[in-house]
Design a protein around this motif. Structure first.
Motif, PDB file in Angstrom:
ATOM      1  N   ALA A 135      97.780  20.108 -43.731  1.00 17.47           N
ATOM      2  CA  ALA A 135      96.573  19.287 -43.604  1.00 17.47           C
ATOM      3  C   ALA A 135      96.603  18.448 -42.333  1.00 17.47           C
ATOM      4  O   ALA A 135      95.557  18.083 -41.791  1.00 17.47           O
ATOM      5  N   ALA A 136      97.820  18.150 -41.852  1.00 16.76           N
ATOM      6  CA  ALA A 136      97.975  17.355 -40.628  1.00 16.76           C
ATOM      7  C   ALA A 136      98.024  18.220 -39.374  1.00 16.76           C
ATOM      8  O   ALA A 136      98.230  17.695 -38.276  1.00 16.76           O
ATOM      9  N   GLY A 137      97.874  19.545 -39.536  1.00 15.02           N
ATOM     10  CA  GLY A 137      97.802  20.423 -38.368  1.00 15.02           C
ATOM     11  C   GLY A 137      99.044  21.220 -38.066  1.00 15.02           C
ATOM     12  O   GLY A 137      99.140  21.840 -36.997  1.00 15.02           O
ATOM     13  N   TYR A 138     100.002  21.267 -39.005  1.00 17.84           N
ATOM     14  CA  TYR A 138     101.247  21.995 -38.783  1.00 17.84           C
ATOM     15  C   TYR A 138     101.248  23.335 -39.511  1.00 17.84           C
ATOM     16  O   TYR A 138     100.926  23.402 -40.703  1.00 17.84           O
ATOM     17  N   MET A 139     101.598  24.398 -38.789  1.00 18.84           N
ATOM     18  CA  MET A 139     101.909  25.662 -39.437  1.00 18.84           C
ATOM     19  C   MET A 139     103.224  25.445 -40.183  1.00 18.84           C
ATOM     20  O   MET A 139     104.213  25.000 -39.600  1.00 18.84           O
ATOM     21  N   THR A 140     103.254  25.725 -41.478  1.00 20.60           N
ATOM     22  CA  THR A 140     104.442  25.437 -42.275  1.00 20.60           C
ATOM     23  C   THR A 140     104.853  26.669 -43.064  1.00 20.60           C
ATOM     24  O   THR A 140     104.019  27.323 -43.693  1.00 20.60           O
ATOM     25  N   LEU A 141     106.153  26.981 -43.006  1.00 20.80           N
ATOM     26  CA  LEU A 141     106.680  28.146 -43.701  1.00 20.80           C
ATOM     27  C   LEU A 141     107.841  27.708 -44.592  1.00 20.80           C
ATOM     28  O   LEU A 141     108.787  27.089 -44.107  1.00 20.80           O
ATOM     29  N   ARG A 142     107.746  27.981 -45.874  1.00 19.94           N
ATOM     30  CA  ARG A 142     108.833  27.712 -46.811  1.00 19.94           C
ATOM     31  C   ARG A 142     109.275  29.045 -47.413  1.00 19.94           C
ATOM     32  O   ARG A 142     108.438  29.906 -47.693  1.00 19.94           O
ATOM     33  N   PHE A 143     110.585  29.224 -47.586  1.00 20.79           N
ATOM     34  CA  PHE A 143     111.085  30.523 -48.021  1.00 20.79           C
ATOM     35  C   PHE A 143     112.261  30.366 -48.968  1.00 20.79           C
ATOM     36  O   PHE A 143     112.885  29.295 -49.045  1.00 20.79           O
ATOM     37  N   ASP A 144     112.543  31.440 -49.701  1.00 21.58           N
ATOM     38  CA  ASP A 144     113.685  31.485 -50.614  1.00 21.58           C
ATOM     39  C   ASP A 144     114.847  32.188 -49.931  1.00 21.58           C
ATOM     40  O   ASP A 144     114.703  33.318 -49.448  1.00 21.58           O
ATOM     41  N   TYR A 145     116.006  31.541 -49.899  1.00 24.10           N
ATOM     42  CA  TYR A 145     117.202  32.231 -49.405  1.00 24.10           C
ATOM     43  C   TYR A 145     117.555  33.381 -50.348  1.00 24.10           C
ATOM     44  O   TYR A 145     117.135  33.413 -51.518  1.00 24.10           O
ATOM     45  N   ALA A 146     118.330  34.330 -49.849  1.00 25.88           N
ATOM     46  CA  ALA A 146     118.725  35.498 -50.640  1.00 25.88           C
ATOM     47  C   ALA A 146     119.332  35.071 -51.967  1.00 25.88           C
ATOM     48  O   ALA A 146     120.179  34.184 -52.024  1.00 25.88           O
ATOM     49  N   GLY A 147     118.865  35.700 -53.047  1.00 22.73           N
ATOM     50  CA  GLY A 147     119.380  35.395 -54.372  1.00 22.73           C
ATOM     51  C   GLY A 147     118.746  34.187 -55.019  1.00 22.73           C
ATOM     52  O   GLY A 147     119.107  33.823 -56.141  1.00 22.73           O
ATOM     53  N   CYS A 148     117.804  33.550 -54.330  1.00 21.51           N
ATOM     54  CA  CYS A 148     117.117  32.377 -54.876  1.00 21.51           C
ATOM     55  C   CYS A 148     115.635  32.673 -55.047  1.00 21.51           C
ATOM     56  O   CYS A 148     115.076  33.540 -54.351  1.00 21.51           O
ATOM     57  N   GLY A 149     114.998  31.933 -55.948  1.00 19.77           N
ATOM     58  CA  GLY A 149     113.565  32.101 -56.126  1.00 19.77           C
ATOM     59  C   GLY A 149     113.198  33.546 -56.376  1.00 19.77           C
ATOM     60  O   GLY A 149     113.746  34.204 -57.258  1.00 19.77           O
ATOM     61  N   GLU A 150     112.288  34.069 -55.563  1.00 22.43           N
ATOM     62  CA  GLU A 150     111.818  35.446 -55.708  1.00 22.43           C
ATOM     63  C   GLU A 150     112.500  36.421 -54.750  1.00 22.43           C
ATOM     64  O   GLU A 150     112.191  37.609 -54.760  1.00 22.43           O
ATOM     65  N   SER A 151     113.404  35.922 -53.906  1.00 27.87           N
ATOM     66  CA  SER A 151     114.073  36.813 -52.951  1.00 27.87           C
ATOM     67  C   SER A 151     115.084  37.704 -53.649  1.00 27.87           C
ATOM     68  O   SER A 151     115.661  37.343 -54.681  1.00 27.87           O
ATOM     69  N   THR A 152     115.312  38.874 -53.075  1.00 24.71           N
ATOM     70  CA  THR A 152     116.322  39.778 -53.597  1.00 24.71           C
ATOM     71  C   THR A 152     117.692  39.370 -53.060  1.00 24.71           C
ATOM     72  O   THR A 152     117.817  38.441 -52.272  1.00 24.71           O
ATOM     73  N   GLY A 153     118.733  40.072 -53.495  1.00 27.19           N
ATOM     74  CA  GLY A 153     120.083  39.780 -53.035  1.00 27.19           C
ATOM     75  C   GLY A 153     120.824  38.855 -53.975  1.00 27.19           C
ATOM     76  O   GLY A 153     120.291  38.413 -54.995  1.00 27.19           O
ATOM     77  N   ASP A 154     122.064  38.574 -53.613  1.00 24.83           N
ATOM     78  CA  ASP A 154     122.927  37.697 -54.411  1.00 24.83           C
ATOM     79  C   ASP A 154     123.163  36.401 -53.662  1.00 24.83           C
ATOM     80  O   ASP A 154     123.538  36.403 -52.482  1.00 24.83           O
ATOM     81  N   TYR A 155     122.998  35.287 -54.364  1.00 26.49           N
ATOM     82  CA  TYR A 155     123.160  33.995 -53.709  1.00 26.49           C
ATOM     83  C   TYR A 155     124.606  33.795 -53.264  1.00 26.49           C
ATOM     84  O   TYR A 155     125.549  34.064 -53.994  1.00 26.49           O
ATOM     85  N   GLY A 156     124.748  33.289 -52.053  1.00 24.83           N
ATOM     86  CA  GLY A 156     126.069  32.961 -51.523  1.00 24.83           C
ATOM     87  C   GLY A 156     126.798  34.124 -50.892  1.00 24.83           C
ATOM     88  O   GLY A 156     127.842  33.925 -50.269  1.00 24.83           O
ATOM     89  N   GLU A 157     126.281  35.336 -51.033  1.00 31.58           N
ATOM     90  CA  GLU A 157     126.948  36.481 -50.414  1.00 31.58           C
ATOM     91  C   GLU A 157     126.817  36.357 -48.886  1.00 31.58           C
ATOM     92  O   GLU A 157     125.734  36.268 -48.342  1.00 31.58           O
ATOM     93  N   GLY A 158     127.924  36.335 -48.212  1.00 36.70           N
ATOM     94  CA  GLY A 158     127.910  36.106 -46.771  1.00 36.70           C
ATOM     95  C   GLY A 158     128.054  34.646 -46.412  1.00 36.70           C
ATOM     96  O   GLY A 158     128.212  34.300 -45.240  1.00 36.70           O
ATOM     97  N   GLY A 159     127.993  33.765 -47.416  1.00 41.56           N
ATOM     98  CA  GLY A 159     128.233  32.343 -47.195  1.00 41.56           C
ATOM     99  C   GLY A 159     127.211  31.661 -46.301  1.00 41.56           C
ATOM    100  O   GLY A 159     126.079  32.126 -46.139  1.00 41.56           O
ATOM    101  N   LEU A 160     127.616  30.549 -45.710  1.00 34.14           N
ATOM    102  CA  LEU A 160     126.716  29.788 -44.850  1.00 34.14           C
ATOM    103  C   LEU A 160     126.310  30.574 -43.611  1.00 34.14           C
ATOM    104  O   LEU A 160     125.210  30.391 -43.092  1.00 34.14           O
TER     105      LEU A 160
END
Length: 276
Positions: A64-89
């Protein structure tokens, strides 16, 4: 306008939501004016919605303030595929950079106004990404982790960590955490890497945070100010918890973050004019 998208990271599908700024012209072939970008990095075993819709509210406020904003799920979280923490930080940093690749390919994004917003462990990931990727011009760190290994072990409990080492994996809230994940946490030290980022930084932390110590905020600011370049401003939100769960805390967090973004752009313009 909001649009659900999928960003490919190798064989993994990262699910994301793109919030277009109200002023952007999104019709095909009509690029409109350039607008700043904010990419939101969620925390440990979180998702792009956030606890109590923290990131949904933030993204809509920024758009609303004029910023293009993108929010996403890391692998294994939310709706993303994959296993969380695989490959680490290291994998999370790579995922963040892939998301940046996607976002910066949008024609009307201003490449000189790119911010990473990270919450909790996502704050550490955002900082570590910015230390490697010069496309990131600003950091917005909310309740940021400072010692990834110690902080996450404290959150999951010593027994969970011990089980992961002893048995090769441990269950935490339905997520399977492996020794390699914890090893990656100990291998990264945000305090040691922050000098590599020369951009401006906004820090916010709640004084009633019982998950990540609020003292980290002032420590971060002191170390950021020791750099040769870049500004750093800090806001402590009275009685706010780790996820800014109350309506008042959220409003204050969003308003102070947007105020800093506006103020910092003005500061840069004035400094540029002074240099000329």
């Amino acid at each position: 306008m909001e649009r659900a998208i999928t960003i490919q990271y190798g064989s993994i599908e990262l699910k994301a939501t793109l919030h277009y700024p109200e002023a952007a012209k999104t019709n095909e072939g009509d690029q409109g004016g350039q607008c700043p970008l904010i990419v939101i990095c969620h925390g440990f075993v979180g998702n792009r919605i956030g606890v109590d819709r923290l990131f949904v509210g933030a993204a809509r406020k920024f758009a609303a303030a004029g910023y293009m904003t993108l929010r996403f799920d890391y692998a294994g979280c939310g709706e993303s595929t994959g296993d969380y923490g695989e490959g680490g930080l290291d994998s999370m940093i790579e995922q963040t950079r892939v998301v940046l690749d996607y976002a910066l390919d949008i024609d009307y994004v201003d490449l000189n106004r790119v911010s990473l917003l990270g919450h909790s462990l996502g704050g550490a990931v955002a900082l570590l990404t910015a230390a490697q990727d010069r496309r990131v011009k600003q950091l917005l760190l909310w309740s940021a982790v400072a010692h990834p290994f110690n902080d996450i072990v404290r959150i999951v409990g010593q027994n969970t960590y011990d089980d992961a080492i002893r048995y090769g994996s441990a269950d935490y809230m339905g997520y399977s955490l492996r020794p390699a994940f914890f090893e990656s946490l100990s291998a990264h030290q945000p305090f040691a890497q922050l000098r590599k980022f020369a951009g401006d930084v906004f820090l916010a932390h709640g004084t009633s945070d019982r998950v990540v110590p609020a003292d980290y905020c002032s420590l971060y600011q002191k170390l950021f100010w020791m750099r040769s370049f870049g500004q750093c401003d800090m806001e402590l939100l009275f009685q706010a918890d780790h996820t800014f769960s109350s309506g008042e805390s959220k409003r204050e967090l969003y308003d102070k973050t947007l105020h800093w973004l506006t103020y910092n752009e003005k500061r840069k313009r004035e400094w540029h004019n002074w240099e000329i």
